[in-house]
Structures are given as C-alpha cells and as structure tokens.
Design a protein around this motif. Structure first.
Motif: not given
Length: 144
Positions: A44-46, A97-102, A31-42
C-alpha cells in the motif's frame, strides 16, 4: 523542485522543528516540499509512493543498499540532476523499507550508511545534507 516523499508522520516537536528549520534553509536555494504518506503495509505504501511521482521526475530512493558517497559528491550529483530534470523525488520508505516496484524505477539509490535511523531524524539528516549541498555548490562556508 525537490520533493521528499516519506511514509509516516513525525510526532515529536523537536524533530518537526529540525525538519522545518532545514527545509526553510534549503528553500533559500531551491524549492523543497515534503509529501507525507500514510504508513501501512509495504504494498500500500508502494502504491501511494507511485501515485506521488511523475514519470518525468528523477527518483532517488534512500536505501541501506544504495551508493555511499560523500557530501561533495552528493552536491555534484544534485547539481547534475537538477540541470537535466525539473523535479527530484527523494523517497524515504516506512519501517518495512521501500516497495520493490519503487526501487525498480529509481534513477539513483542513495545510502547514508548501514545503520538504521529513527524516521524523523533521518528526514532531518537528509534535509541537512541538501542544505550542505547547496552551500557547497554556491561556494559558501558551512561548518564541517
């Protein structure tokens, strides 16, 4: 379950068709799902990414600086990860890119090379590699 957590929506129909085709193919194995998140500043995305994952999930960040591996190694990694974890989250960041916290909580950092791909195409490439991995793990033929 495999969850592909990604920032942004895909607008192009041809990319949505590619993504959906490979998502269906992978779903025959796992099972695979795709979770789309709203693009924003890094940041908020994080925040949104961190809310989308569970502490027990195995987190794989897709990063240019990540590990460069071949398809057989990826299939073996996926097999090992799924034996030890019920959920794998593949994280695809936004244009910044990806937030450093992630990045800091990632269990594994994966790279598909040093070039930049369009977001929707990369999502399709990741799904194709997941499909290829399951074909390899099941000793099924697949074009090279």
């Amino acid at each position: 379950m495999i969850n592909i957590i990604c920032v942004g929506k895909i607008k192009e129909n041809y990319l949505n068709e590619l993504i959906e085709d490979y998502r269906k193919r992978v779903n025959k194995y796992h099972k695979v799902i795709i979770t789309e998140l709203k693009d924003s500043d890094i940041k908020t995305e994080g925040d949104l990414i961190l809310k989308s994952i569970k502490p027990s999930d195995f987190i794989v960040t897709m990063e240019i600086e990540g590990n460069l591996i071949d398809s057989v190694t990826l299939s073996n990694n996926i097999d090992n990860w799924l034996m030890k974890n019920s959920n794998i989250d593949f994280i695809i960041g936004g244009s910044n890119g990806i937030d450093e916290r992630v990045k800091n909580i990632a269990n594994y950092k994966l790279s598909f090379g040093n070039i930049t791909y369009p977001h929707g195409l990369f999502r399709g490439i990741l799904l194709e590699q997941l499909y290829r991995s399951f074909k390899i793990l099941n000793n099924e033929t697949y074009h090279k």
